[in-house]
Design a protein around this motif. Structure first.
Motif, PDB file in Angstrom:
ATOM      1  N   THR A  65       0.727  -1.204  -0.011  1.00 19.32           N
ATOM      2  CA  THR A  65       0.042  -0.004  -0.032  1.00 19.32           C
ATOM      3  C   THR A  65       0.953   1.196  -0.045  1.00 19.32           C
ATOM      4  OG1 THR A  65      -0.121   0.069   2.424  1.00 19.32           O
ATOM      5  CG2 THR A  65      -2.137  -1.179   1.301  1.00 19.32           C
ATOM      6  N   ALA A  66       2.137   1.155   0.113  1.00 16.34           N
ATOM      7  CA  ALA A  66       2.912   2.352   0.116  1.00 16.34           C
ATOM      8  C   ALA A  66       3.134   2.936  -1.113  1.00 16.34           C
ATOM      9  CB  ALA A  66       4.653   1.930   0.700  1.00 16.34           C
ATOM     10  N   GLY A  67       3.844   3.956  -1.308  1.00 18.43           N
ATOM     11  CA  GLY A  67       3.559   4.639  -2.551  1.00 18.43           C
ATOM     12  C   GLY A  67       4.797   4.363  -3.422  1.00 18.43           C
ATOM     13  N   PRO A  68       5.119   4.991  -4.499  1.00 18.49           N
ATOM     14  CA  PRO A  68       5.844   4.680  -5.455  1.00 18.49           C
ATOM     15  C   PRO A  68       7.308   4.814  -4.896  1.00 18.49           C
ATOM     16  CG  PRO A  68       5.079   6.870  -5.915  1.00 18.49           C
ATOM     17  CD  PRO A  68       4.283   6.354  -4.856  1.00 18.49           C
ATOM     18  N   THR A  69       8.200   3.764  -5.560  1.00 13.69           N
ATOM     19  CA  THR A  69       9.516   3.773  -5.312  1.00 13.69           C
ATOM     20  C   THR A  69      10.572   4.369  -6.123  1.00 13.69           C
ATOM     21  OG1 THR A  69       9.888   1.674  -5.677  1.00 13.69           O
ATOM     22  CG2 THR A  69       9.214   2.103  -3.729  1.00 13.69           C
ATOM     23  N   ARG A  70      10.190   4.815  -7.478  1.00 13.34           N
ATOM     24  CA  ARG A  70      11.047   5.179  -8.522  1.00 13.34           C
ATOM     25  C   ARG A  70      10.156   5.982  -9.815  1.00 13.34           C
ATOM     26  NH1 ARG A  70      11.141   0.073 -12.321  1.00 13.34           N
ATOM     27  NH2 ARG A  70       9.270  -0.740 -11.601  1.00 13.34           N
ATOM     28  N   LEU A  71      11.099   6.413 -10.213  1.00 19.11           N
ATOM     29  CA  LEU A  71      10.733   7.454 -11.311  1.00 19.11           C
ATOM     30  C   LEU A  71      11.224   6.746 -12.502  1.00 19.11           C
ATOM     31  CD1 LEU A  71       9.297   9.910 -12.380  1.00 19.11           C
ATOM     32  CD2 LEU A  71      11.576  11.056 -12.038  1.00 19.11           C
ATOM     33  N   VAL A  72      10.397   6.381 -13.687  1.00 20.72           N
ATOM     34  CA  VAL A  72      10.642   5.876 -14.854  1.00 20.72           C
ATOM     35  C   VAL A  72      10.521   6.632 -16.020  1.00 20.72           C
ATOM     36  CG1 VAL A  72      10.344   3.685 -16.230  1.00 20.72           C
ATOM     37  CG2 VAL A  72      10.156   3.572 -13.684  1.00 20.72           C
ATOM     38  N   VAL A  73      11.320   6.720 -17.035  1.00 21.37           N
ATOM     39  CA  VAL A  73      11.151   7.674 -18.163  1.00 21.37           C
ATOM     40  C   VAL A  73      10.608   6.437 -19.326  1.00 21.37           C
ATOM     41  CG1 VAL A  73      12.171   8.755 -19.834  1.00 21.37           C
ATOM     42  CG2 VAL A  73      12.998   9.116 -17.693  1.00 21.37           C
ATOM     43  N   THR A  74       9.413   6.541 -19.698  1.00 19.95           N
ATOM     44  CA  THR A  74       8.758   5.540 -20.434  1.00 19.95           C
ATOM     45  C   THR A  74       8.645   6.139 -22.136  1.00 19.95           C
ATOM     46  OG1 THR A  74       6.559   6.697 -20.117  1.00 19.95           O
ATOM     47  CG2 THR A  74       7.071   4.922 -18.693  1.00 19.95           C
ATOM     48  N   GLU A  75       9.063   7.349 -22.213  1.00 16.90           N
ATOM     49  CA  GLU A  75       9.171   7.738 -23.738  1.00 16.90           C
ATOM     50  C   GLU A  75      10.144   8.640 -23.919  1.00 16.90           C
ATOM     51  OE1 GLU A  75       5.575   8.747 -25.702  1.00 16.90           O
ATOM     52  OE2 GLU A  75       4.300   7.503 -24.704  1.00 16.90           O
ATOM     53  N   GLY A  76      10.858   8.930 -25.246  1.00 18.07           N
ATOM     54  CA  GLY A  76      11.959   9.962 -25.287  1.00 18.07           C
ATOM     55  C   GLY A  76      13.049   9.367 -25.416  1.00 18.07           C
ATOM     56  N   PRO A  77      13.936  10.415 -25.463  1.00 19.19           N
ATOM     57  CA  PRO A  77      15.510   9.870 -25.810  1.00 19.19           C
ATOM     58  C   PRO A  77      16.039   9.314 -24.549  1.00 19.19           C
ATOM     59  CG  PRO A  77      15.253  12.307 -26.194  1.00 19.19           C
ATOM     60  CD  PRO A  77      13.926  11.857 -25.805  1.00 19.19           C
ATOM     61  N   LEU A  78      15.624   9.573 -23.352  1.00 17.69           N
ATOM     62  CA  LEU A  78      15.917   8.699 -21.989  1.00 17.69           C
ATOM     63  C   LEU A  78      15.156   7.602 -21.860  1.00 17.69           C
ATOM     64  CD1 LEU A  78      16.952  11.776 -19.860  1.00 17.69           C
ATOM     65  CD2 LEU A  78      18.493  10.607 -21.323  1.00 17.69           C
ATOM     66  N   ARG A  79      14.525   7.150 -22.612  1.00 16.01           N
ATOM     67  CA  ARG A  79      13.551   6.038 -22.271  1.00 16.01           C
ATOM     68  C   ARG A  79      14.306   4.920 -21.629  1.00 16.01           C
ATOM     69  NH1 ARG A  79      10.398   2.562 -26.915  1.00 16.01           N
ATOM     70  NH2 ARG A  79       9.648   1.128 -25.765  1.00 16.01           N
ATOM     71  N   GLY A  80      13.525   4.297 -20.566  1.00 12.98           N
ATOM     72  CA  GLY A  80      14.356   3.087 -19.936  1.00 12.98           C
ATOM     73  C   GLY A  80      14.942   3.718 -18.767  1.00 12.98           C
ATOM     74  N   THR A  81      15.421   4.996 -18.522  1.00 12.83           N
ATOM     75  CA  THR A  81      16.035   5.464 -17.405  1.00 12.83           C
ATOM     76  C   THR A  81      15.280   5.217 -15.974  1.00 12.83           C
ATOM     77  OG1 THR A  81      17.120   7.208 -18.758  1.00 12.83           O
ATOM     78  CG2 THR A  81      17.104   7.440 -16.372  1.00 12.83           C
ATOM     79  N   VAL A  82      15.772   4.918 -14.947  1.00 12.19           N
ATOM     80  CA  VAL A  82      15.088   4.637 -13.854  1.00 12.19           C
ATOM     81  C   VAL A  82      15.808   5.341 -12.688  1.00 12.19           C
ATOM     82  CG1 VAL A  82      14.229   2.925 -12.307  1.00 12.19           C
ATOM     83  CG2 VAL A  82      14.174   2.455 -14.423  1.00 12.19           C
ATOM     84  N   LEU A  83      15.103   6.266 -11.714  1.00  9.89           N
ATOM     85  CA  LEU A  83      15.706   6.900 -10.894  1.00  9.89           C
ATOM     86  C   LEU A  83      14.938   6.676  -9.511  1.00  9.89           C
ATOM     87  CD1 LEU A  83      17.478   9.519 -10.708  1.00  9.89           C
ATOM     88  CD2 LEU A  83      15.534  10.982 -10.893  1.00  9.89           C
ATOM     89  N   PRO A  84      15.593   6.046  -8.554  1.00  8.13           N
ATOM     90  CA  PRO A  84      14.899   5.633  -7.300  1.00  8.13           C
ATOM     91  C   PRO A  84      14.767   7.023  -6.774  1.00  8.13           C
ATOM     92  CG  PRO A  84      17.459   5.434  -7.312  1.00  8.13           C
ATOM     93  CD  PRO A  84      17.015   6.016  -8.772  1.00  8.13           C
ATOM     94  N   LEU A  85      13.439   6.951  -5.854  1.00 10.88           N
ATOM     95  CA  LEU A  85      12.884   7.768  -5.292  1.00 10.88           C
ATOM     96  C   LEU A  85      13.317   7.953  -3.687  1.00 10.88           C
ATOM     97  CD1 LEU A  85       9.314   7.956  -6.865  1.00 10.88           C
ATOM     98  CD2 LEU A  85      11.380   9.736  -7.156  1.00 10.88           C
ATOM     99  N   GLY A  86      13.506   9.205  -3.024  1.00 10.37           N
ATOM    100  CA  GLY A  86      13.605   9.196  -1.665  1.00 10.37           C
ATOM    101  C   GLY A  86      12.751  10.289  -1.048  1.00 10.37           C
ATOM    102  N   ALA A  87      13.003  10.898  -0.246  1.00  7.24           N
ATOM    103  CA  ALA A  87      12.280  12.148   0.433  1.00  7.24           C
ATOM    104  C   ALA A  87      12.782  13.393  -0.273  1.00  7.24           C
ATOM    105  CB  ALA A  87      12.480  12.168   2.136  1.00  7.24           C
ATOM    106  N   ALA A  88      13.612  13.233  -0.942  1.00  8.01           N
ATOM    107  CA  ALA A  88      14.317  14.773  -1.437  1.00  8.01           C
ATOM    108  C   ALA A  88      13.301  14.897  -2.835  1.00  8.01           C
ATOM    109  CB  ALA A  88      15.781  14.464  -1.906  1.00  8.01           C
ATOM    110  N   PRO A  89      13.177  16.286  -3.202  1.00  7.66           N
ATOM    111  CA  PRO A  89      12.661  16.740  -4.322  1.00  7.66           C
ATOM    112  C   PRO A  89      13.459  16.104  -5.396  1.00  7.66           C
ATOM    113  CG  PRO A  89      13.049  18.453  -3.147  1.00  7.66           C
ATOM    114  CD  PRO A  89      13.575  17.224  -2.273  1.00  7.66           C
ATOM    115  N   VAL A  90      12.749  16.044  -6.601  1.00  7.00           N
ATOM    116  CA  VAL A  90      13.586  15.568  -7.831  1.00  7.00           C
ATOM    117  C   VAL A  90      13.492  16.768  -8.828  1.00  7.00           C
ATOM    118  CG1 VAL A  90      13.788  14.068 -10.047  1.00  7.00           C
ATOM    119  CG2 VAL A  90      12.814  13.153  -7.596  1.00  7.00           C
ATOM    120  N   LEU A  91      14.486  17.514  -9.322  1.00  4.20           N
ATOM    121  CA  LEU A  91      14.444  18.516 -10.169  1.00  4.20           C
ATOM    122  C   LEU A  91      14.693  18.046 -11.496  1.00  4.20           C
ATOM    123  CD1 LEU A  91      14.265  21.682 -10.149  1.00  4.20           C
ATOM    124  CD2 LEU A  91      16.756  21.656  -9.950  1.00  4.20           C
TER     125      LEU A  91
END
Length: 162
Positions: A65-91
């Motif tokens: 039930t917890a929230g998301p743990t990663r940010l995934v690029v699904t389309e575009g030049p960086l497709r497939g890039t995965v960024l782990p999420l923490g408490a810090a904001p993502v710029l």
């Protein structure tokens, strides 16, 4: 005027002319080769890479039930890039100082920001030229972001994933 004065004026004019030529070359070089990429692993003095940080303990397993743990690029030049999420904001943007650096002419240097408020992730446009879109809706202020909802920034589409 004496010959010495005329000679000094000619020399000064020549120096100014060379300064103009060299500054023009520097501007053209910056335009052709783009932004200098900064190696973040190096220390601030430009010396050898800093010592590797001590390994952090693995975070406790989140429940389903917890929230998301990663940010995934699904389309575009960086497709497939995965960024782990923490408490810090993502710029997100083209600037080398961003968390997720986009190589996209349609994104701004500081385009958007993802941040955690309580248990909910939000997306916020940072005054970009071409806008940030949550689904088909243009983001004008902080909007809640659910898992699997597409966020379009220029040519890239991002999604939060578990």
């Amino acid at each position: 005027m004496s010959e010495l004065t005329v000679g000094l004026l000619r020399l000064g004019y020549l120096a100014l002319l060379w300064l103009l030529v060299l500054s023009s070359i520097a501007v053209l070089r910056r335009d052709l080769y783009g932004t200098r990429i900064v190696d973040r692993r190096r220390n601030r003095t430009g010396g050898a890479p800093a010592a590797a940080p001590a390994p952090t303990p693995a975070p406790a397993r989140r429940s389903k039930t917890a929230g998301p743990t990663r940010l995934v690029v699904t389309e575009g030049p960086l497709r497939g890039t995965v960024l782990p999420l923490g408490a810090a904001p993502v710029l997100i943007g083209r600037s080398p100082g961003c968390t997720l650096v986009l190589d996209d002419d349609y994104s701004s240097s500081r385009h958007a920001r993802l941040f955690l408020d309580g248990d909910q992730w939000f997306v916020e446009d940072l005054g970009s030229t071409n806008g940030t879109f949550l689904g088909d809706q243009r983001v004008s202020g902080p909007l809640p972001l659910g898992t699997g909802t597409p966020v379009r920034i220029g040519q890239n589409v991002l999604e939060l994933a578990r």
